[in-house]
Scaffold this active site. Structure first.
Site, PDB file in Angstrom:
ATOM      1  N   LYS A   1       0.850  -1.190   0.000  1.00  0.00           N
ATOM      2  CA  LYS A   1       0.000   0.000   0.000  1.00  0.00           C
ATOM      3  C   LYS A   1       0.887   1.241   0.000  1.00  0.00           C
ATOM      4  O   LYS A   1       1.399   1.653   1.030  1.00  0.00           O
ATOM      5  CB  LYS A   1      -0.932   0.044   1.216  1.00  0.00           C
ATOM      6  CG  LYS A   1      -2.019   1.085   0.996  1.00  0.00           C
ATOM      7  CD  LYS A   1      -2.627   1.619   2.253  1.00  0.00           C
ATOM      8  CE  LYS A   1      -1.838   2.726   2.882  1.00  0.00           C
ATOM      9  NZ  LYS A   1      -1.698   3.960   2.078  1.00  0.00           N
TER      10      LYS A   1
ATOM     11  N   GLU B   1      10.245   1.586   9.987  1.00  0.00           N
ATOM     12  CA  GLU B   1      11.263   2.560   9.563  1.00  0.00           C
ATOM     13  C   GLU B   1      10.648   3.940   9.714  1.00  0.00           C
ATOM     14  O   GLU B   1       9.824   4.359   8.902  1.00  0.00           O
ATOM     15  CB  GLU B   1      11.670   2.295   8.104  1.00  0.00           C
ATOM     16  CG  GLU B   1      12.352   0.954   7.876  1.00  0.00           C
ATOM     17  CD  GLU B   1      13.716   0.864   8.539  1.00  0.00           C
ATOM     18  OE1 GLU B   1      14.244   1.884   9.012  1.00  0.00           O
ATOM     19  OE2 GLU B   1      14.257  -0.257   8.609  1.00  0.00           O
TER      20      GLU B   1
ATOM     21  N   CYS C   1      13.905  11.032   6.161  1.00  0.00           N
ATOM     22  CA  CYS C   1      13.945  10.553   7.545  1.00  0.00           C
ATOM     23  C   CYS C   1      15.332  10.661   8.159  1.00  0.00           C
ATOM     24  O   CYS C   1      15.477  10.932   9.337  1.00  0.00           O
ATOM     25  CB  CYS C   1      13.485   9.108   7.569  1.00  0.00           C
ATOM     26  SG  CYS C   1      14.342   8.085   6.367  1.00  0.00           S
TER      27      CYS C   1
ATOM     28  N   GLU D   1      11.203  16.072  14.906  1.00  0.00           N
ATOM     29  CA  GLU D   1      11.428  16.069  13.459  1.00  0.00           C
ATOM     30  C   GLU D   1      10.534  17.131  12.802  1.00  0.00           C
ATOM     31  O   GLU D   1       9.340  17.195  13.087  1.00  0.00           O
ATOM     32  CB  GLU D   1      11.065  14.679  12.918  1.00  0.00           C
ATOM     33  CG  GLU D   1      11.279  14.528  11.434  1.00  0.00           C
ATOM     34  CD  GLU D   1      10.870  13.130  10.938  1.00  0.00           C
ATOM     35  OE1 GLU D   1       9.721  12.735  11.170  1.00  0.00           O
ATOM     36  OE2 GLU D   1      11.715  12.466  10.331  1.00  0.00           O
TER      37      GLU D   1
HETATM   38  P1  NAD Z   1       2.252   8.403   7.888  1.00  0.00           P
HETATM   39  O1  NAD Z   1       2.741   7.608   9.020  1.00  0.00           O
HETATM   40  O2  NAD Z   1       1.172   9.392   8.105  1.00  0.00           O
HETATM   41  O3  NAD Z   1       1.782   7.487   6.687  1.00  0.00           O
HETATM   42  C1  NAD Z   1       2.601   6.479   6.148  1.00  0.00           C
HETATM   43  C2  NAD Z   1       1.733   5.430   5.519  1.00  0.00           C
HETATM   44  O4  NAD Z   1       0.931   4.816   6.512  1.00  0.00           O
HETATM   45  C3  NAD Z   1       0.782   5.934   4.455  1.00  0.00           C
HETATM   46  O5  NAD Z   1       0.741   4.992   3.397  1.00  0.00           O
HETATM   47  C4  NAD Z   1      -0.560   5.969   5.187  1.00  0.00           C
HETATM   48  O6  NAD Z   1      -1.682   5.848   4.341  1.00  0.00           O
HETATM   49  C5  NAD Z   1      -0.418   4.754   6.090  1.00  0.00           C
HETATM   50  N1  NAD Z   1      -1.261   4.773   7.290  1.00  0.00           N
HETATM   51  C6  NAD Z   1      -1.739   5.835   7.975  1.00  0.00           C
HETATM   52  N2  NAD Z   1      -2.448   5.424   9.044  1.00  0.00           N
HETATM   53  C7  NAD Z   1      -2.408   4.081   9.051  1.00  0.00           C
HETATM   54  C8  NAD Z   1      -2.917   3.072   9.925  1.00  0.00           C
HETATM   55  N3  NAD Z   1      -3.635   3.376  11.014  1.00  0.00           N
HETATM   56  N4  NAD Z   1      -2.657   1.787   9.654  1.00  0.00           N
HETATM   57  C9  NAD Z   1      -1.903   1.449   8.591  1.00  0.00           C
HETATM   58  N5  NAD Z   1      -1.406   2.356   7.711  1.00  0.00           N
HETATM   59  C10 NAD Z   1      -1.647   3.657   7.946  1.00  0.00           C
HETATM   60  O7  NAD Z   1       3.506   9.062   7.229  1.00  0.00           O
HETATM   61  P2  NAD Z   1       4.045  10.503   7.364  1.00  0.00           P
HETATM   62  O8  NAD Z   1       4.168  10.801   8.816  1.00  0.00           O
HETATM   63  O9  NAD Z   1       3.379  11.452   6.471  1.00  0.00           O
HETATM   64  O10 NAD Z   1       5.490  10.174   6.740  1.00  0.00           O
HETATM   65  C11 NAD Z   1       6.563  10.860   7.070  1.00  0.00           C
HETATM   66  C12 NAD Z   1       7.335  10.057   8.113  1.00  0.00           C
HETATM   67  O11 NAD Z   1       7.948   8.939   7.504  1.00  0.00           O
HETATM   68  C13 NAD Z   1       8.430  10.871   8.723  1.00  0.00           C
HETATM   69  O12 NAD Z   1       8.440  10.705  10.114  1.00  0.00           O
HETATM   70  C14 NAD Z   1       9.678  10.253   8.116  1.00  0.00           C
HETATM   71  O13 NAD Z   1      10.815  10.442   8.886  1.00  0.00           O
HETATM   72  C15 NAD Z   1       9.280   8.831   7.965  1.00  0.00           C
HETATM   73  N6  NAD Z   1      10.122   8.128   6.990  1.00  0.00           N
HETATM   74  C16 NAD Z   1      10.972   7.140   7.433  1.00  0.00           C
HETATM   75  C17 NAD Z   1      11.822   6.483   6.558  1.00  0.00           C
HETATM   76  C18 NAD Z   1      12.758   5.411   7.030  1.00  0.00           C
HETATM   77  O14 NAD Z   1      13.174   4.590   6.230  1.00  0.00           O
HETATM   78  N7  NAD Z   1      13.144   5.370   8.301  1.00  0.00           N
HETATM   79  C19 NAD Z   1      11.790   6.821   5.206  1.00  0.00           C
HETATM   80  C20 NAD Z   1      10.938   7.820   4.784  1.00  0.00           C
HETATM   81  C21 NAD Z   1      10.096   8.470   5.691  1.00  0.00           C
END
Ligand code: NAD
Length: 486
Positions: free
Chosen positions: A182, A256, A291, A391
């Site tokens: 997804k 992650e 991230c 962050e």
């Molecule tokens: P998010 O957590 O809001 O969403 C990420 C994904 O999770 C989306 O596909 C979303 O639709 C899905 N999602 C949301 N609620 C959910 C639930 N209850 N159950 C299952 N799936 C659900 O993401 P965001 O906060 O917008 O993303 C940014 C974050 O991602 C930042 O904190 C960034 O640091 C992190 N990030 C980490 C890495 C890594 O490899 N460590 C890489 C890129 C981004």
């Protein structure tokens, strides 16, 4: 500068077992182009029923895939890697359409993604177990079988739509699992092409299923009893919900998550290189939306003023603008909510006493309709303030001075995150000492590149659990069975 690159978004579908669905029970999402603030596509979204269908399909495909000779799995993944490279220009275009990443940067993710795919293709026929034997009375032959889990639920976020796929899907498949992916509803275009290429490479139908969907679809995937493991990239708030949902079924997870990675700059470093690296990484290429970026710069007092001045100068000269312009390094942030959140953090940083050195505002003029922010540098940031502890996920760099190495380590380790840490020094002993002392999933010294596939990547603390990359990355998708023969 105008370019002739086609800016028309491609159609998006739901992919289940080789079928393409043009609509889903999750409704639609109006995709907004962050460079213009305009809706440019309606994205069909999966709901719980399509998630169930995809998981059932992946489950049905699992037995055949796990029994596919490992060398054949390797061959298919190698073919997929070649196809990623062959479609580099289109992936770059889609990466820019997805989230406004400048085309020069989104283009760079394609060879990296192909490398991640090739690397795990190479692991497909190289996983092995251990053997223990003791003979004589009561002796036994014991060995371990590394086995795939079954269906892996893959949930990714929006900031690196192609590389996030490449960091998860090939390793899961190489190990013999099938997947339901997804992607974020915000960035559906790269995944669509990835699914096309999986099909073109010749993977059996049902091995890879891909569903654009909102959080509800992610939740349905996590909760599905046939999903044996979840691997998630995103924010800590969502990660907590996923952990709660997984607790019920004792389902293992890889998380992650985000970071507030410290970048320790010592007086003996190559300061010109250190300032370039820190500024382009934290403010430039992804507009701070990465991230593992070095967003917290800790600088030795002796070179502090010089470093702050140099960083500010580099920041002021980062080319910002139309992400389709190949000379642009920094584009908009992903959406209006992100823009407002970042501006709020900038205002609170000022109230907390940080010194705004450059930036701090939304861009006006011809870029006013897009979600553009000035690259922003704060100096004299209190290590306990929000800006040092949280962050931002936007182009805001926090700089803090330190007097001793011990103090630098103490400040670096004093956040709840622990994704990456950076050290700039020409003192070899210090580099090794700090590699040991910094609480982070990785320590990168003197500009070593992020996301090298041979190195395991993944944080500690609220930056997550589990690894992607290296041998550890394939081991996440294998579980060990022990066998004893009397
Ligand atoms: P998010 O957590 O809001 O969403 C990420 C994904 O999770 C989306 O596909 C979303 O639709 C899905 N999602 C949301 N609620 C959910 C639930 N209850 N159950 C299952 N799936 C659900 O993401 P965001 O906060 O917008 O993303 C940014 C974050 O991602 C930042 O904190 C960034 O640091 C992190 N990030 C980490 C890495 C890594 O490899 N460590 C890489 C890129 C981004």
């Amino acid at each position: 500068m105008t370019t002739s690159i086609d800016r028309t978004p491609p159609a998006v579908t739901l992919r289940i077992g080789g079928e393409k669905l043009t609509s889903g029970s999750g409704g639609t999402h109006g995709h907004v182009n962050p460079a213009t603030g305009q809706v440019d596509a309606d994205i069909p979204l999966a709901g719980a029923s399509e998630v169930d269908q995809a998981v059932q399909t992946a489950h049905a495909a699992f037995d055949g895939w796990r029994k596919t000779p490992p060398a054949e799995r390797r061959r298919l993944l190698m073919r997929l890697a070649d196809l990623l490279d062959e479609n580099a220009a289109e992936f770059a275009r889609r990466g820019t359409l997805d989230n406004g990443t400048p085309i020069s940067v989104s283009g760079g993710f394609v060879p990296l993604s192909a490398e991640w795919t090739r690397y795990y293709a190479g692991w497909a026929d190289k996983t092995s177990g251990d053997l223990t034997a003791s003979f004589g009375n009561g002796g036994e032959l014991g060995y371990t079988l590394p086995q795939p889990y079954g269906v892996i639920g893959i949930i990714i976020t929006w900031n690196g739509p192609l590389i996030s796929l490449a960091m998860k899907v090939p390793a899961a498949l190489a190990a013999g699992n099938t997947v339901v992916v997804k992607p974020s509803e915000l960035t559906p275009f790269s995944g669509e092409l990835f699914a096309d290429l999986v099909e073109q490479a010749g993977f059996p139908a049902g091995v890879v299923n891909l569903l654009p969907g909102a959080p509800e679809a992610g939740a349905a995937l996590v909760e599905h009893p046939l999903v044996q493991k979840v691997t998630f990239t995103g924010g800590p708030a969502t990660a907590r919900k996923i952990l709660h949902a997984c607790a019920e079924q004792m389902k293992p997870v890889v998380l992650e998550l985000g970071g507030k990675s410290a970048n320790l700059v010592f007086e003996d470093a190559d300061l010109t290189a250190a300032c370039q690296h820190a500024t382009f990484m934290s403010l430039g290429t992804l507009s701070g939306q990465g991230c593992a970026l070095p967003t917290r710069m800790l600088v030795a007092r002796a070179v502090y003023d010089q470093v702050v001045a140099t960083v500010a100068e580099v920041a002021k000269n980062i080319p910002i603008g139309d992400p389709f312009d190949p000379t642009i390094i920094s584009g908009p942030v992903v959406n209006e909510a992100a823009l407002e959140r970042i501006l709020g953090m900038i205002e609170r940083a000022k109230l907390d006493g940080a010194r705004l050195v450059t930036g701090g505002a939304r861009l006006e003029g011809p870029l006013a309709d897009g979600y553009y922010l000035e690259p922003t540098v704060f100096a004299d940031v209190d290590p306990q303030s929000e800006l040092a502890q949280t962050e931002v996920f936007g182009p805001v760099l926090a700089i803090t001075p330190f007097d001793t190495e011990e103090e630098a380590v103490a400040i670096a380790n004093a956040t709840p995150y622990g994704l990456s840490a950076y050290v700039q020094t020409n003192d070899l002993k210090r580099a090794h000492r700090l590699a040991e002392e910094l609480e982070a999933g990785e320590v990168l010294v003197n500009g070593a590149a992020n996301l090298a596939v041979h190195r395991p990547f993944g944080g500690v603390g609220i930056s997550g659990v589990g690894k992607e990359g290296g041998r550890a990355g394939i081991e996440e998708f294998l579980r060990t069975k022990a066998v004893g023969i009397a």
